[in-house]
Design an enzyme around this catalytic site. Structure first.
Site, PDB file in Angstrom:
ATOM      1  N   ASP A 454      -5.862  -1.022   5.700  1.00 29.67           N
ATOM      2  CA  ASP A 454      -6.667  -0.051   4.975  1.00 29.67           C
ATOM      3  C   ASP A 454      -8.005   0.024   5.702  1.00 29.67           C
ATOM      4  O   ASP A 454      -8.819  -0.891   5.621  1.00 29.67           O
ATOM      5  CB  ASP A 454      -6.846  -0.503   3.522  1.00 29.67           C
ATOM      6  CG  ASP A 454      -7.759   0.411   2.725  1.00 29.67           C
ATOM      7  OD1 ASP A 454      -8.283   1.385   3.300  1.00 29.67           O
ATOM      8  OD2 ASP A 454      -7.979   0.134   1.527  1.00 29.67           O
ATOM      9  N   ASN A 529      -4.048   7.313  -0.473  1.00 29.75           N
ATOM     10  CA  ASN A 529      -4.796   6.798  -1.625  1.00 29.75           C
ATOM     11  C   ASN A 529      -4.983   7.960  -2.585  1.00 29.75           C
ATOM     12  O   ASN A 529      -5.427   9.040  -2.167  1.00 29.75           O
ATOM     13  CB  ASN A 529      -6.147   6.243  -1.169  1.00 29.75           C
ATOM     14  CG  ASN A 529      -6.997   5.703  -2.314  1.00 29.75           C
ATOM     15  OD1 ASN A 529      -8.098   6.175  -2.552  1.00 29.75           O
ATOM     16  ND2 ASN A 529      -6.486   4.723  -3.036  1.00 29.75           N
TER      17      ASN A 529
END
Length: 592
Positions: A454, A529
């Site tokens: 991430d 996301n």
């Protein structure tokens, strides 16, 4: 005398497969209180606590809403009945529920009309393979256990009728403090009972404390995500465990400390609870059958107590790097980090490198920042982020010539970059620092690179540009944010690793459904996301294009798959991120 002051459930909605662990507050004869257990083999003051769980059986039929499984259904989609779809998917609690879900529900009708599973099992392909029930109706008059054996937490004993009240019968189903609901409990109310018992007489002391749950619901099951071949776009991919191929999963699993109702108020509280999320995440991760698994936001105690032992059962070896704690004060056990797992039958561990960006920040400020500005510089750069780099040796052979006697190594970097949007310089500096470390490893060995994680950076940002094309344009707007001067000169913002984003492969193939889920300007997924406040791509799998080729990719989700009226996390998906998975093939080595 020992007494029970209070009994409380962390969630009053029990879910199949998710352990219920009640909170029991007891008072000691000296008036002190505690929540410690008092089993029969460790009595206190001549007493112990006895627990029992009961299930209510009724002659009423109960249908559960397919969208809101904690609600009882009041209407049924006749289109589902007509199409002979699984009846569980046809129920809704209100007309608004059905109307809101229609755009997603209609897709199920369309897919049901055309989908044909290879094994003839259309239902599994359309509706998911986890915790499916064949019917949304629970006939509570089906007393399967009345003449059989009830099993609870490893103990077997005859089921007993404890109470009859009109059309209701209570059956004992558990004798431990914790209880894990089973499929037989779906649609039923459970009762937990706690009572103090005299050790000698085995008789109850005082009144029993009881508490009722709501009806047990099945764990919601998302539709399975298929593996799509990018070498033959017309055929759905399957993990190929033949020579030279392996798969890599990258997934931010959402640290439990961050999974709060304040941040994710749209997600039901029971679906945010760790007992529920951990089982849902485990089923998802294990179901992908990846050879290498890179997880971010893994809480330290959850790594030790859950992820490592549970994935060990499935043949994975675990490595972990916890975030440093200069900024995040508090209990070290709740600090999250990066966890990398690999299948023991596919890889062996060669070496591990731990990157602490805080240490790199200290070295940077010592070398470049005047003493008077060091504190300010460190306050900006020190964010506790880390990376875990693992060198693995493949146990499978590589296809091609000139490979006999050569070890097939793979270097896997797993990281979670600083989240703060305004600190563009810190994000870019962290990514640059990681890449320079990987360059040193690449220079010391002929080794393919995988960079997962991430990155909290959208496609087109400076960190993404550095990863994807090896440099940052001197006019990039992100470079305007550099109060410490750590990005100058911009000519140093380069690397020599031949990295390519795995998911950019979808843009090169003719699989139109997946191409619609890729941004044509960046060739990256439209999102990884998805919350109420943000939707975009933050997660990536980069690979060395000179030594690896992408064979298959896990299909991307679209907004219809997540339902238009919600966001992540949800009862179906237990993180605010989606998992990425790529299958790679090692290229044959060329004699030099």
């Amino acid at each position: 005398m020992l007494s029970v002051l209070r009994v409380h459930l962390p969630s009053d909605i029990p879910i199949v497969g998710c352990e219920i662990s009640p909170y029991v507050l007891i008072r000691h004869p000296d008036k002190t209180v505690s929540t410690e257990d008092v089993p029969e083999n460790l009595p206190l003051h001549g007493c112990f606590l006895r627990y029992k769980w009961y299930r209510i059986q009724s002659d009423k039929k109960v249908a559960i809403c397919s969208v809101h499984p904690s609600e009882q259904a009041t209407l049924q989609c006749l289109g589902c009945v007509k199409a002979k779809l699984p009846v569980a998917k046809s129920y809704h609690c209100t007309t608004k529920c059905f109307s809101d879900a229609w755009q997603h529900h209609r897709v199920l009708h369309e897919r049901a009309a055309s989908a044909v599973n290879e094994n003839g099992n259309e239902e599994e392909d359309i509706y998911g393979r986890f915790n499916n029930t064949t019917s949304g109706i629970n006939n509570n008059n089906n007393n399967n256990n009345t003449n059989g054996q009830a099993v609870a937490n490893g103990t077997t004993y005859p089921a007993t009728v404890t109470q009859r009240n009109g059309g209701e019968i209570w059956f004992e189903v558990g004798r431990f403090k914790t209880y894990t609901p089973t499929a037989e409990d779906i649609g039923h109310v459970l009762k937990f009972e706690c009572v103090v018992v005299d050790l000698e007489t085995k008789s109850p002391v005082g009144q029993a404390n009881t508490i009722l749950t709501s009806r047990v619901i099945p764990a919601p099951s998302p539709s399975p995500r298929r593996l799509i071949s990018v070498t033959n776009a017309d055929v759905a991919g399957h993990l190929d465990t033949s020579s030279g191929t392996f798969s890599v999963l990258s997934y931010n699993v959402l640290c439990d400390a961050y999974a709060t109702s304040d941040l994710y108020g749209y997600c039901p509280s029971w679906a945010l609870s760790w007992p529920y999320r951990r089982q849902n995440l485990l089923r998802e991760i294990v179901g992908y059958l990846a050879d290498i698994v890179c997880l971010q936001e893994v809480q330290s105690d959850h790594f030790e107590e859950f992820f490592a032992p549970e994935l060990d059962k499935h043949g994975y070896q675990a490595l972990f790097k916890r975030r440093t704690a200069e900024v995040q004060n508090g209990n070290n056990q709740t600090i999250d980090g990066c966890a990398t797992f690999f299948r023991r039958d596919r890889f062996s561990h060669v070496k591990k490198y731990e990157v602490e960006f805080n240490k790199a920040a200290q070295s940077l400020t010592d070398a470049l920042v005047p003493n008077a500005q060091k504190k300010t510089a460190l306050n900006r750069l020190v964010k506790d982020n880390v990376a875990l780099i693992v060198v693995l040796e493949a146990k499978f052979g590589n296809q091609g010539v000139d490979t006999l006697g050569k070890r097939q190594l793979v270097c896997v970097a797993n990281t979670h970059v600083n989240v703060q949007h305004e600190l563009k310089d810190v994000k870019l500096w962290q990514v640059h620092t990681l890449l320079k470390g990987l360059e040193k490893i690449a220079a010391s060995a002929d080794i393919p690179m995988l960079v997962c994680g991430d990155f909290n950076s959208v496609p087109g940002s400076a960190p993404h540009a550095l990863l994807a094309i090896g440099k940052v344009d001197s006019m990039h707007p992100d470079l305007a944010v550099d109060p410490l001067g750590i990005l100058r000169p911009d000519t140093k913002l380069t690397h020599t690793l031949p990295l390519v984003s795995a998911y950019s492969s979808f843009a090169r193939i003719g699989y139109e459904q997946q191409k619609k889920r890729v941004d044509p300007n960046t060739n990256e997924p439209l999102f990884t996301n998805c919350t109420r406040d943000f939707i975009g791509t933050l997660d990536y799998i980069f690979y060395s294009a000179d030594s690896l080729t992408v064979e298959s990719l896990l299909e991307l989700l679209d907004e219809d798959s997540l339902r238009k009226d919600t966001a992540l996390p949800s009862p179906e998906w237990s993180s605010d991120h989606i998992a990425l998975l790529a299958e790679f093939r090692c290229k044959p080595r060329v004699r030099r």
